[in-house]
Design a protein around this motif. Structure first.
Motif, mmCIF file in Angstrom:
data_model
loop_
_atom_site.group_PDB
_atom_site.id
_atom_site.type_symbol
_atom_site.label_atom_id
_atom_site.label_comp_id
_atom_site.label_asym_id
_atom_site.label_seq_id
_atom_site.Cartn_x
_atom_site.Cartn_y
_atom_site.Cartn_z
ATOM 1 N N ASP A 243 68.345 11.672 53.726
ATOM 2 C CA ASP A 243 68.298 11.088 52.287
ATOM 3 C C ASP A 243 68.907 11.851 51.355
ATOM 4 O O ASP A 243 68.822 13.341 51.635
ATOM 5 C CB ASP A 243 66.696 11.056 51.960
ATOM 6 C CG ASP A 243 65.839 9.870 52.686
ATOM 7 O OD1 ASP A 243 66.491 9.036 52.991
ATOM 8 O OD2 ASP A 243 64.634 9.931 52.916
ATOM 9 N N SER A 244 69.512 11.596 50.183
ATOM 10 C CA SER A 244 70.193 12.592 49.350
ATOM 11 C C SER A 244 69.043 13.271 48.620
ATOM 12 O O SER A 244 68.057 12.850 48.378
ATOM 13 C CB SER A 244 71.014 11.669 48.372
ATOM 14 O OG SER A 244 71.430 12.635 47.399
ATOM 15 N N VAL A 245 69.358 14.564 48.350
ATOM 16 C CA VAL A 245 68.443 15.600 47.688
ATOM 17 C C VAL A 245 69.020 15.665 46.533
ATOM 18 O O VAL A 245 68.266 15.658 45.372
ATOM 19 C CB VAL A 245 68.460 16.855 48.440
ATOM 20 C CG1 VAL A 245 67.981 17.843 47.409
ATOM 21 C CG2 VAL A 245 67.589 16.737 49.633
ATOM 22 N N SER A 246 70.476 15.566 46.109
ATOM 23 C CA SER A 246 71.023 16.111 44.940
ATOM 24 C C SER A 246 70.770 15.169 43.764
ATOM 25 O O SER A 246 70.819 15.806 42.381
ATOM 26 C CB SER A 246 72.731 16.026 45.065
ATOM 27 O OG SER A 246 73.053 15.525 46.263
ATOM 28 N N SER B 290 71.758 16.698 51.774
ATOM 29 C CA SER B 290 70.822 15.540 52.135
ATOM 30 C C SER B 290 69.664 16.287 52.950
ATOM 31 O O SER B 290 69.887 17.142 53.742
ATOM 32 C CB SER B 290 71.495 14.248 53.116
ATOM 33 O OG SER B 290 72.202 15.154 54.133
ATOM 34 N N ARG C 148 77.472 16.953 48.762
ATOM 35 C CA ARG C 148 76.379 16.201 48.755
ATOM 36 C C ARG C 148 75.180 16.964 49.794
ATOM 37 O O ARG C 148 75.700 17.891 50.748
ATOM 38 C CB ARG C 148 76.603 14.929 49.878
ATOM 39 C CG ARG C 148 75.595 14.100 49.701
ATOM 40 C CD ARG C 148 76.194 12.882 50.945
ATOM 41 N NE ARG C 148 75.000 12.560 51.985
ATOM 42 C CZ ARG C 148 74.160 11.758 51.606
ATOM 43 N NH1 ARG C 148 73.921 10.912 50.480
ATOM 44 N NH2 ARG C 148 73.265 11.581 52.767
#
Lengths: 258, 322, 307
Positions: free
Chosen positions: A66-69, A62, A60
């Motif tokens: 906030d998640s980037v992936s 972030s 993961r």
């Protein structure tokens, strides 16, 4: 809630080849971090993972929680992560100024229909965009060349323009992929000063991939070392310089034993 | 006043074309006809240039959007106009004009919707694949139109005839001026810098926060809309249309104009549209040599001067910074 | 059921011609990464050279048994068209080797138009009857299926050429060089491959196959004109993309799929409410579907741009 960039157990493989394996790594706001490693260690792959060009196979990433992936590159840039490219990727047919203007599109308050009115509000916004772009170009000494074609610039200026263009997206984290490549020693010194300057002025976190150890050791507060897609060491420049695993990676096992 | 130069120029061109339109009886009909062809080709070429030139999405299907516009507008005129007339206060200059405008817009919007439909799935494709897909779309439109029933609204393989000749100098050149204004304003604005950015380097553009999908779709939709308008104008000029008239050779014609004018150069493309249309007219007796000459020009151009015959310069001057 | 089998067979014959043309597209794409738009026009020229040959030495050919004269016509046309393909590459495409792909594509469109309109000037725009190089007699099968000699010959020739191509690409030095060039042009030069020679050879081979396709096609539909190459050419291109462009078995597979689908739409579409005329558009619908759902094609591999 974490702030800044965080990579947790990030891996990616192409076909059967694992390019990055279980990478854990983070950058706090305002920090200047170096990422080094021998050729093919996966440094640029890490950049491509952070900026959404590649999607991690597992793990993961972030940014400020906030998640980037799961996002596309443009979405990640909108989160405040900007980058330069190792193999320069300017917009070759555009002028120096237009390269910067293109990077400011996402901050425009109005859409494409606005440009059809050519009214006062539109002209005002166009003016302020141009002012901001010119200010940035001025910092990097490119103001006088603003109407020149981007591909007509010399190599060092093209690298500088890449940084200006990335800054124009108003990032909170700036990823620089070998910004000093092809520069002479005095240009490199200037570049180091500039990186420090923009970091302070725009309150940026910076992740720097660089082969020139003088540059990396000179400005980074912390350095991570990759080898074969794994992180083998992390610490202050001083710690890294004397780290046995790092010396082994760079000079071969014999250097440590002998 | 100076900052509104562009709007003033637009207004002057529109009024001028209205003036010429009113006096059209005084001009030689043959030359008027050539002028109208020039105008329609300007619309086609400038709108295709937005897609192929500025945005770098090489489309070979512009004639399909023209066809959609031509059929949309003609069917509207043939089926609806008579019913609209009483609502507009009976047949008169205003009512006829308004109904024609509606017809053109219907054609343009149908084409724009098609542009969106083609644009969406094609976005993932690189240059040469996109070229083939758009060419394929061109063929699909032609095949569908050709297989409609001869008694239906589409007229089957013979197409439509008896379309009222509503296209005048005013309509053609007012729309051409608007088309140039819209494309020019879009492309020269800061927002519009995204178009050439997508063309130059899609990956870099994405990394600069540019929504590449939106730009490509916008280019396709706006380009198709104007192609649709030109189709409507063409249909109401010629009064007959058939599916075969919009085959992919027609698309190639427009591509030739854009390439010779210089992809991404609005002024160059306009000049090329004028020169090639006039040349076409004079080469009419040498029809079989015409395409031969154009094909050789294409090949030689790509080898010697791929950027087009004219140097590239923006037609709308941007405001200089203070 | 018999009728269905018959349609299937017709589709196979049709598809095997698409496959022949598709091979040329796929080989050129594999080696140079661009679409040779003019390929369908070489196909047309194949048919016209055969016609010309027949005009020149009709009596001689007639005096020979038909398989021998067919073989002569095939070989001569294929050789001529191979030479033409090599000349086209040398004059139009070679000067553009390091230019953007779009420029090459535009040039290819130019070359295609040039061939079509030159042919129109030389041969006229009208349909011309194509001589019966293959007897048009039908072999009536016990199962109630009708297959003509021409159809059998088309299938056999296609299979023979496919097998020959496979041997060239997989077993010869030139084939090895082609594969090397396709993987990495710079590296292949460093390994001593003369890229220009390999590219010329590829164009020659592809054009020869297109010429064979043209002659076989004209034997099934014996009426030829200068624009006859456009539709089969486009469909063959779609076949190449369908199978995975750059992939030789894929091109053959794609050709067969398109041939069969087209024939089935023509034969049975009416029952599903699809006018038989729509069969012309089938290839393009397939193309859009494949590009949306699996852009690399059925047997193709995904290419990733290096960042």
């Amino acid at each position: 809630m974490s702030t800044g960039l965080e990579l947790k157990d990030v891996s990616i493989s192409f076909g059967g080849l694992k390019a990055v394996t279980d990478l854990n790594f983070s950058i706090s706001p305002g920090e200047l971090v170096g990422l080094i490693g021998p050729n093919g260690a996966g440094k640029t792959t890490v950049f491509n993972l952070i900026t959404g060009v590649y999607t991690p196979t597992s793990g993961r990433i972030s940014f400020n929680g906030d998640s980037v992936s799961s996002r596309k590159p443009e979405g990640i840039t909108r989160m405040g992560i900007a980058r330069t490219f190792q193999n320069i990727r300017l917009f070759p047919s555009l002028s120096v100024l237009d390269n910067v203007r293109a990077a400011m599109v996402m901050h425009l308050k109005h859409g494409i229909l606005h440009s059809l009115t050519r009214g006062p509000a539109f002209l005002k916004e166009e003016g302020s965009v141009e002012d901001e772009a010119m200010d940035l170009l001025d910092i990097f000494g490119l103001k006088d060349a603003c109407h020149a074609n981007a591909k007509s610039l010399n190599y060092g200026d093209q690298r500088r323009l890449e940084i200006v263009r990335a800054l124009a997206t108003r990032p909170k984290l700036l990823l620089l992929d070998e910004p000093a490549a092809g520069m002479n020693p005095s240009e490199k010194d200037d570049l180091m000063k500039l990186i420090r300057f923009i970091k302070d002025r725009y309150n940026l976190a910076v992740l720097l991939v660089e082969h020139d150890m003088k540059v990396v050791m000179g400005i980074c507060e912390r350095i991570a070392v990759l080898e074969y897609g794994r992180k083998i060491a992390e610490g202050t420049p001083k710690e890294i310089q004397s780290h046995p695993k790092v010396i082994e990676a760079y000079l071969g096992a014999a250097a440590v034993v002998g | 006043m100076k900052r509104y130069t562009t709007q003033i120029v637009l207004l002057v061109v529109v009024l001028l074309s209205l003036g010429i339109s009113v006096l059209s009886g005084k001009f030689d009909a043959y030359y008027m006809d050539i002028a109208l062809n020039v105008g329609i080709n300007i619309i086609l070429a400038v709108s295709l240039n937005l897609v192929n030139g500025h945005t770098g999405q090489f489309s070979l299907g512009h004639a399909a959007f023209m066809a959609v516009g031509a059929y949309g507008a003609s069917i509207f005129t043939l089926e609806m106009s008579a019913r609209l007339m009483p609502m507009l206060g009976g047949p008169g200059v205003f009512a006829t004009g308004f109904a024609f405008l509606l017809a053109l817009l219907v054609g343009g919007l149908c084409a724009a919707v098609c542009g969106w439909l083609v644009g969406m799935p094609s976005l993932r494709l690189r240059g040469d694949y996109l070229a083939i897909v758009t060419l394929g779309f061109n063929e699909i439109v032609r095949v569908i139109l050709q297989n409609t029933s001869g008694d239906g609204v589409f007229g089957g393989p013979l197409g439509l005839k008896g379309i009222p000749p509503l296209t005048t100098f005013f309509w053609v050149f007012a729309i051409a001026a608007i088309c140039v204004y819209v494309v020019g304003s879009m492309v020269s604005s800061t927002y519009g810098r995204g178009f050439p950015a997508v063309r130059d380097d899609e990956i870099a553009a994405g990394s600069m926060g540019i929504n590449t999908v939106r730009y490509k779709v916008t280019a396709f939709v706006v380009g198709s809309f104007f192609a649709g308008l030109s189709g409507g104008l063409y249909a109401h000029l010629r009064t007959t249309i058939s599916p075969e008239g919009f085959n992919f050779l027609k698309s190639f014609d427009v591509v030739v104009i854009v390439i010779l004018g210089g992809m991404g150069s609005t002024a160059g493309v306009i000049i090329a549209a004028i020169v090639l249309t006039v040349l076409n007219e004079f080469l009419r007796d040498f029809e079989q040599y015409r395409m031969l000459v154009f094909s050789i020009l294409l090949i030689v151009m790509m080898i010697v001067r791929p950027q087009g015959l004219l140097p590239s310069f923006p037609i709308l001057n941007r405001k200089k910074s203070a | 059921m018999d009728q269905f089998l018959q349609q299937l067979l017709n589709g196979l014959f049709q598809g095997s011609i698409y496959a022949l043309i598709a091979l040329g597209y796929t080989m050129v794409y594999g080696v140079l990464r661009f679409i040779n738009f003019a390929h369908g026009d070489v196909f047309m020229l194949g048919a016209f050279t055969a016609l010309g040959l027949h005009k020149l030495m009709g009596p001689t050919l007639a005096s020979l048994p038909w398989p021998v004269s067919l073989l002569i016509v095939l070989l001569v046309s294929m050789t001529l068209c191979a030479a033409l393909g090599i000349i086209i590459e040398r004059l139009a495409y070679r000067p553009l080797r390091d230019r953007p792909r779009l420029n090459v594509l535009i040039t290819a469109i130019g070359v295609s138009l040039f061939i079509e309109y030159s042919a129109q000037l030389l041969f006229g725009a009208t349909q011309r009857p194509f001589p019966d190089l293959i007897p048009r007699t039908a072999i009536a099968n016990a199962g109630g299926l009708t297959i003509s000699v021409a159809q059998v010959i088309v299938l056999v020739t296609t299979l023979a050429l496919l097998a020959g191509l496979r041997i060239v690409v997989m077993k010869t030095k030139m084939g090895l060089a082609m594969r090397a060039l396709s993987l990495n042009p710079t590296a292949s030069t460093l390994m001593g491959v003369n890229n220009s020679v390999v590219i010329s050879f590829t164009f020659g081979l592809g054009s020869a196959l297109a010429a064979a396709g043209g002659i076989l096609y004209a034997s099934l539909y014996p009426s030829i004109e200068p624009f006859m190459g456009i539709q089969p050419g486009l469909k063959a291109f779609v076949a190449a993309v369908l199978g995975g462009i750059g992939n030789i078995p894929g091109a053959a597979l794609g050709g067969l799929i398109i041939g069969v689908t087209e024939t089935l739409v023509k034969g049975y579409g009416q029952e599903l409410g699809i006018p038989s005329g729509y069969s012309e558009g089938v290839a393009f619908v397939l193309l859009i579907l494949i590009l949306v759902f699996k852009p690399s094609g059925i047997l193709g591999r995904v290419e990733r741009e290096k960042v």
